[in-house]
Design a protein around this motif. Structure first.
Motif, PDB file in Angstrom:
ATOM      1  N   THR A 285       0.835  -1.209   0.000  1.00 11.84           N
ATOM      2  CA  THR A 285       0.000   0.000   0.000  1.00 11.84           C
ATOM      3  C   THR A 285       0.863   1.250   0.000  1.00 11.84           C
ATOM      4  O   THR A 285       1.872   1.322   0.702  1.00 11.84           O
ATOM      5  CB  THR A 285      -0.911   0.009   1.237  1.00 11.84           C
ATOM      6  OG1 THR A 285      -1.659  -1.195   1.275  1.00 11.84           O
ATOM      7  CG2 THR A 285      -1.863   1.196   1.208  1.00 11.84           C
ATOM      8  N   VAL A 287      -0.037   5.436   0.301  1.00  7.42           N
ATOM      9  CA  VAL A 287      -0.919   6.595   0.370  1.00  7.42           C
ATOM     10  C   VAL A 287      -0.023   7.826   0.422  1.00  7.42           C
ATOM     11  O   VAL A 287       0.710   8.014   1.405  1.00  7.42           O
ATOM     12  CB  VAL A 287      -1.831   6.544   1.613  1.00  7.42           C
ATOM     13  CG1 VAL A 287      -2.698   7.806   1.696  1.00  7.42           C
ATOM     14  CG2 VAL A 287      -2.710   5.296   1.584  1.00  7.42           C
ATOM     15  N   LEU A 298      -9.031   8.345   4.221  1.00  9.85           N
ATOM     16  CA  LEU A 298      -8.288   7.533   3.264  1.00  9.85           C
ATOM     17  C   LEU A 298      -7.301   6.607   3.970  1.00  9.85           C
ATOM     18  O   LEU A 298      -7.197   5.422   3.638  1.00  9.85           O
ATOM     19  CB  LEU A 298      -7.562   8.450   2.279  1.00  9.85           C
ATOM     20  CG  LEU A 298      -6.717   7.766   1.194  1.00  9.85           C
ATOM     21  CD1 LEU A 298      -7.578   6.870   0.332  1.00  9.85           C
ATOM     22  CD2 LEU A 298      -6.004   8.818   0.346  1.00  9.85           C
ATOM     23  N   GLU A 301      -9.282   3.790   5.871  1.00 12.33           N
ATOM     24  CA  GLU A 301      -9.770   2.751   4.965  1.00 12.33           C
ATOM     25  C   GLU A 301      -8.630   1.861   4.486  1.00 12.33           C
ATOM     26  O   GLU A 301      -8.796   0.641   4.346  1.00 12.33           O
ATOM     27  CB  GLU A 301     -10.482   3.391   3.774  1.00 12.33           C
ATOM     28  CG  GLU A 301     -11.827   4.006   4.103  1.00 12.33           C
ATOM     29  CD  GLU A 301     -12.870   2.968   4.489  1.00 12.33           C
ATOM     30  OE1 GLU A 301     -12.722   1.788   4.091  1.00 12.33           O
ATOM     31  OE2 GLU A 301     -13.830   3.322   5.195  1.00 12.33           O
ATOM     32  N   SER A 302      -7.468   2.454   4.240  1.00 14.67           N
ATOM     33  CA  SER A 302      -6.314   1.659   3.811  1.00 14.67           C
ATOM     34  C   SER A 302      -5.840   0.732   4.916  1.00 14.67           C
ATOM     35  O   SER A 302      -5.497  -0.436   4.664  1.00 14.67           O
ATOM     36  CB  SER A 302      -5.179   2.582   3.368  1.00 14.67           C
ATOM     37  OG  SER A 302      -5.566   3.399   2.285  1.00 14.67           O
ATOM     38  N   HIS A 305      -7.852  -2.722   5.601  1.00 16.14           N
ATOM     39  CA  HIS A 305      -7.697  -3.897   4.742  1.00 16.14           C
ATOM     40  C   HIS A 305      -6.353  -4.614   4.933  1.00 16.14           C
ATOM     41  O   HIS A 305      -6.094  -5.605   4.233  1.00 16.14           O
ATOM     42  CB  HIS A 305      -7.839  -3.488   3.273  1.00 16.14           C
ATOM     43  CG  HIS A 305      -9.198  -2.965   2.929  1.00 16.14           C
ATOM     44  ND1 HIS A 305     -10.303  -3.757   2.797  1.00 16.14           N
ATOM     45  CD2 HIS A 305      -9.633  -1.693   2.695  1.00 16.14           C
ATOM     46  CE1 HIS A 305     -11.356  -3.042   2.489  1.00 16.14           C
ATOM     47  NE2 HIS A 305     -10.992  -1.772   2.427  1.00 16.14           N
ATOM     48  N   GLN A 306      -5.502  -4.162   5.824  1.00 11.50           N
ATOM     49  CA  GLN A 306      -4.181  -4.770   5.978  1.00 11.50           C
ATOM     50  C   GLN A 306      -4.265  -6.111   6.720  1.00 11.50           C
ATOM     51  O   GLN A 306      -4.990  -6.235   7.694  1.00 11.50           O
ATOM     52  CB  GLN A 306      -3.231  -3.830   6.726  1.00 11.50           C
ATOM     53  CG  GLN A 306      -3.096  -2.451   6.097  1.00 11.50           C
ATOM     54  CD  GLN A 306      -2.639  -2.503   4.660  1.00 11.50           C
ATOM     55  OE1 GLN A 306      -1.768  -3.297   4.301  1.00 11.50           O
ATOM     56  NE2 GLN A 306      -3.222  -1.653   3.825  1.00 11.50           N
TER      57      GLN A 306
END
Length: 437
Positions: A285, A287, A298, A301-302, A305-306
């Motif tokens: 990922t 960002v 943001l 949300e990132s 999902h980790q």
């Protein structure tokens, strides 16, 4: 329909009376009368429960839960009948909690409602599915229990600890971070940007006194400075197998995710730009650092999902990807873990390379259980051997920290339960000393 414990106690007493009729004849007749009366009471109680009782319930629950925190759930029950009822409320909890005997008992008055509350502490991110709410209802007679299925199933998502983030938001509004254990860092001289001239207050550095402004106002005035702004702060999270170790129900990855979320908020609050990088056996990922109003959403949300991977983390591909995507020199806070000194030696060349182009701070973890074990007394030769091994592992972690410092790399050795506070303290300290860039 369910028969209650009260029914079986009454049935047992009736059977005992009838059995005593073997020795004393009239007791048999009395037992038969009790049996008939019991059947009549059960039938009447069942009719009341199924005909006159009207119940409804709903589950008041947030649409998302906070990871590692106590999240409150409320069951609101409404008694629409004119009877005083005894209740046993069973909520069909998500399977992740592994609670198969959960129930709440209570009593509700006629034509009234009652709220039953409880808390849940999720230890994994993801989707959690609730089932129905089951109401086991009985009258004051209590021979028969009726099950009423209500409240529709629904799912909630478990996000990184946004409840902890709200605490920091409140501290930021009141400018009282010290309540969370965050230290106030004294500035080492005027090495920051000028902000304004203000009245002198006790404790201000006398070197900041503006004598010309003081002469005009006839009282002391000082130059106020603010920390340098718009620096890029990246949380770099290792998702390799070493981050699967758990503490207090959460993996080291989840502790790091919670700390990265809080650090991002504090950095944006300090007018810096927050970004995110995650990696394991491959670069994952990215960002970009920013401080726009949607940046926290943001990042959250990132982080949601980790997931931890079972492979070895590849630091050799981390450096070129970071240098390719991050053109400006930035502050990189790397969350990782080392089991022993040899694991550091394999990664040290890549850490040194990353530190050449950016300011790197390596955050790794103490083994809390190991530290507690070394403080226990040794009662046998086997205990002595175990203590020696434990102290060797603790020494290697300190050796890792010293080696990083000797190679010009900043490091933070901390326990998972103190991670967020220690990370913010380190960030504030390095920012005040202008060490972020």
């Amino acid at each position: 329909m369910f028969l209650t414990h009260r029914f079986y106690w009454a049935m047992g007493l009736t059977a005992l009376v009838m059995a005593s009729g073997v020795l004393f004849g009239p007791m048999l007749t009395m037992g038969k009368g009790l049996l008939m009366a019991l059947f009549v009471v059960v039938i009447l109680d069942a009719l009341v429960v199924y005909v006159r009782v009207r119940m409804a319930a709903r589950r008041d629950c947030p649409v998302r839960f906070s990871l590692g925190d106590e999240n409150e759930v409320a069951i609101v029950v409404a008694n629409r009948s004119s009877l005083r009822l005894d209740l046993e409320v069973v909520d069909e909890l998500p399977f992740q909690f592994q609670k198969r005997d959960f129930s709440i008992k209570g009593r509700v008055a006629p034509k009234e409602g009652k709220t039953f509350t409880y808390t849940l502490r999720p230890t994994e991110r993801g989707v959690y599915g609730f089932g129905h709410v089951l109401l086991f209802v009985s009258t004051r007679v209590g021979m028969v229990q009726r099950c009423i299925r209500t409240a529709e199933p629904f799912n909630v998502k478990v996000y990184p600890s946004y409840l902890m983030l709200r605490k920091y938001e409140l501290m930021a509004v009141s400018n009282n971070f010290s309540e969370m254990g965050i230290k106030r860092i004294r500035r080492a001289g005027n090495n920051t940007e000028f902000e304004q001239i203000r009245d002198y207050v006790q404790g201000d550095d006398y070197r900041t006194i503006n004598w010309k402004a003081s002469a005009r106002r006839s009282h002391l005035m000082v130059n106020a400075y603010q920390d340098e702004r718009s620096q890029q702060i990246f949380s770099v999270i290792d998702k390799g197998r070493l981050m699967q170790q758990t503490f207090n129900g959460l993996t080291l990855l989840d502790h790091s995710i919670n700390a990265a979320l809080v650090l991002s908020y504090v950095a944006i609050n300090k007018q810096d730009k927050a970004g995110l990088i995650t990696f394991a056996d491959k670069f994952d990922t990215f960002v970009p650092a920013d401080r726009k109003t949607t940046q926290m959403q943001l990042i959250q949300e990132s982080l949601y999902h980790q997931q931890t991977l079972f492979g070895e983390s590849d630091y050799s591909m981390l450096c070129p990807n970071v240098n390719r995507l991050v053109g400006r020199r930035s502050f990189m806070m790397l969350y990782t873990n080392f089991t022993d000194f040899s694991s550091l030696e394999r990664q040290l060349p890549y850490l040194k390379l990353l530190n050449m182009y950016h300011r790197l701070l390596v955050v790794f973890f103490e083994d809390v259980e190991l530290n507690e074990f070394t403080r226990t007394p040794s009662e046998s030769m086997e205990d002595i051997y175990q203590h020696v091994v434990a102290e060797k592992l603790i020494y290697e972690r300190r050796l890792i920290a010293n080696t990083l410092k000797q190679n010009g790399i900043y490091c933070l050795l901390t326990s998972p339960n103190k991670l967020s506070v220690d990370v913010i303290n380190k960030y504030m300290e390095m920012k005040s000393r202008q060490l972020l860039g």
